[in-house]
Design a protein around this motif. Structure first.
Motif, PDB file in Angstrom:
ATOM      1  N   ASP A 268      52.703  41.844  93.566  1.00 38.39           N
ATOM      2  CA  ASP A 268      52.953  42.110  92.145  1.00 38.39           C
ATOM      3  C   ASP A 268      51.840  41.406  91.372  1.00 38.39           C
ATOM      4  O   ASP A 268      51.753  40.173  91.365  1.00 38.39           O
ATOM      5  N   PRO A 269      50.951  42.165  90.723  1.00 39.75           N
ATOM      6  CA  PRO A 269      49.772  41.568  90.073  1.00 39.75           C
ATOM      7  C   PRO A 269      50.106  40.499  89.040  1.00 39.75           C
ATOM      8  O   PRO A 269      49.271  39.645  88.736  1.00 39.75           O
ATOM      9  N   ARG A 270      51.312  40.525  88.500  1.00 36.84           N
ATOM     10  CA  ARG A 270      51.700  39.549  87.485  1.00 36.84           C
ATOM     11  C   ARG A 270      51.846  38.143  88.068  1.00 36.84           C
ATOM     12  O   ARG A 270      51.737  37.150  87.342  1.00 36.84           O
ATOM     13  N   PHE A 271      52.086  38.061  89.370  1.00 34.34           N
ATOM     14  CA  PHE A 271      52.435  36.764  89.946  1.00 34.34           C
ATOM     15  C   PHE A 271      51.658  36.388  91.210  1.00 34.34           C
ATOM     16  O   PHE A 271      51.715  35.246  91.653  1.00 34.34           O
ATOM     17  N   GLU A 272      50.927  37.316  91.778  1.00 35.63           N
ATOM     18  CA  GLU A 272      50.343  37.088  93.099  1.00 35.63           C
ATOM     19  C   GLU A 272      49.349  35.934  93.121  1.00 35.63           C
ATOM     20  O   GLU A 272      49.338  35.114  94.046  1.00 35.63           O
ATOM     21  N   LYS A 273      48.482  35.822  92.108  1.00 30.98           N
ATOM     22  CA  LYS A 273      47.402  34.840  92.140  1.00 30.98           C
ATOM     23  C   LYS A 273      47.919  33.413  92.261  1.00 30.98           C
ATOM     24  O   LYS A 273      47.330  32.588  92.962  1.00 30.98           O
TER      25      LYS A 273
END
Length: 520
Positions: A268-273
């Motif tokens: 999920d790009p919102r939380f992956e980093k």
């Protein structure tokens, strides 16, 4: 003796009438509105896939995941530390919808295509003719279970019923593949498949934009080519459905059944980093981001209830359909992703069947409370009906589940002497601890697993050995025989199916078969 004048008598009369009217008005204001109900079901979420500790202590896995809204729900309600489902998805969802144990309803493995068993049997066993076409609203479909469903009962008793996300109730080409045929007024993205082709709106929630597959998530065209994760799209659509529902005078039942955190494991790009920055294995970083996206959905729904002023009349139940995936597709060592529990999805061990469960019943459940009372997935059926204040309902099927509303009320229980049963005469595919065709009983501290392939047993004291590290089958023979007798009696009582031994062409013996027990 006090004498009253006519004037005083009249004054007293009007005073009594006035008080009576006031009392009547107060009684008229007593809330009679049935509660709204949200069942928030997560797919493949393990007992440890959360920052909420469900064990006696917080674990390293709890420190990996960030689920503030699960923490919020736990503070507002009750945590269940020994809540169980089945080890794979379709049996759990059918038990939820029907109130039956899997041994009785016979949808004992996952479903997809009509008349097709998706997994080949293991060497040495032939699978029974289990109900691979799932549940149906009619008794005219072969190899299926005809049931009066939970949402049908709610709908017939004045509820607006909303399905969002994964259905996986009936096979392709049968009425049961469509939630609208099973009692739901609204169906958002639910169909026969048990996983999405893709979580990405930029890919139209498909594996290949130019080709159609049975895994494509249906009816979300408005989000095509948009930078949105499937979990968020389902949440937004659910809130739109709730907006329409609360305009009427009926209570709602929202079955928020996320595809997450089922494979494909896609970040999920919102939380992956943030998880990559923590140094997690890349696959585990993606997985953790999917968990957090699911948790955001829970928070968005809770915020919505608060904003609309209906939180105090809305019951929220949080559950997972089976244990966390660990045998395949994960980063790191297999069968360790649910520690201290053993194994994971597909397993009769605790990692495959013990689930994170939370319930908020405003004004009833004690805040920040916890219980270790046993609950199993079929219990949700009679519980939700009772929460909806529905009486005198009828079903075409017998109900195995037991309501846990008394637990929610904080009443003292002794239900851990109740026997829980699992029956899986099928082949999941991967291998690992507890994985394979088996029948299981949990009663009190003890758990007995009977493996169909070789009529062998595992016996664990779960209270002392939650990780199922020490098989006591040969040391505690009296306990094994007592549990095997109870397990065998139960399986016969519900007419459970057993596999066939290919070398003898005979049915696998019942767990209390005397020859089997004598061989120990």
């Amino acid at each position: 003796m006090i004498k009253l004048s006519k004037k005083n008598i009249l004054s007293l009369f009007f005073l009594i009438v006035f008080i009576s009217c006031k009392t009547d008005k107060k009684e008229e204001k007593t809330p009679t509105t049935k509660p709204n109900i949200i069942l928030f079901m997560v797919d493949d979420m393990g007992w440890q896939d959360t920052s909420v500790p469900f064990w006696k202590e917080k674990t390293p896995l709890n420190n990996i995941y960030h689920t503030p809204n699960m923490e919020r729900l736990a503070k507002q309600g009750m945590k269940f530390t020994q809540a169980y489902s089945t080890s794979v998805c379709s049996p759990t969802r059918v038990s939820l919808m029907s109130g039956m144990n899997a041994a009785r309803h016979r949808v004992t493995n996952w479903t997809l295509r009509r008349g097709v068993s998706e997994v080949k049997p293991p060497k040495g066993l032939t699978m029974p003719e289990w109900n691979l076409n799932g549940i149906q609203p009619t008794d005219s479909i072969e190899r299926s279970t005809h049931v009066t469903t939970l949402p049908k009962i709610l709908k017939d008793n004045g509820y607006t019923t909303i399905h969002a996300g994964k259905a996986h109730f009936g096979a392709i080409g049968t009425p049961g593949e469509n939630p609208l045929n099973l009692g739901f007024d609204i169906n958002i993205a639910g169909h026969a498949a048990g996983a999405p082709a893709s979580y990405y709106g930029t890919k139209n929630f498909k594996k290949d934009i130019d080709k159609h597959s049975i895994w494509d998530v249906p009816n979300l065209e408005k989000y095509y080519q948009k930078d949105i994760f499937l979990t968020e799209a389902l949440t937004q659509e659910s809130i739109l459905a709730l907006d329409n529902a609360i305009k009427g005078d009926k209570p709602f039942y929202l079955y928020m059944a996320h595809y997450a955190v089922h494979t494909p494991i896609q970040g999920d790009p919102r939380f992956e980093k943030k998880y990559i920055d923590k140094g997690l294995n890349p696959i585990e970083a993606k997985y953790a981001s999917m968990v957090e996206g699911m948790d955001k959905s829970l928070g968005d729904l809770m915020d919505y209830l608060d904003d609309k002023g209906i939180a105090d009349n809305t019951i929220i139940l949080f559950m997972s359909d089976n244990g966390g995936l660990s045998a395949v597709a994960r980063g790191g060592e297999k069968h360790t992703h649910n520690k201290p529990l053993s194994s994971g999805k597909g397993s009769a061990h605790e990692g495959g069947i013990r689930e994170p469960m939370l319930v908020k019943w405003p004004g009833v459940t004690k805040e920040s409370s916890s219980t270790d009372d046993f609950v199993i997935i079929e219990d949700f059926f009679p519980t939700i009906i009772q929460l909806a204040r529905i009486e005198n309902y009828k079903t075409v099927q017998p109900i195995d589940g037991k309501s846990f509303t008394s637990i929610l009320r904080g009443e003292k229980q002794n239900n851990n002497n109740r026997a829980l049963f699992w029956h899986y005469p099928n082949n999941w595919g991967p291998t690992g601890p507890g994985i394979g065709a088996s029948s299981t009983i949990r009663k009190g501290d003890w758990k007995l697993i009977y493996y169909h392939i070789d009529s062998s047993f595992e016996l664990f004291n779960i209270t002392n050995d939650i990780g199922e590290t020490t098989n006591l089958a040969f040391k505690e023979k009296a306990k094994l025989k007592a549990l095997s007798k109870e397990l065998g009696s139960y399986l016969r009582s519900v007419n459970a199916q057993m596999p066939i031994q290919t070398n003898t062409n005979n049915q696998v013996p019942w767990p209390d078969n005397q020859e089997v027990l004598n061989s120990l």
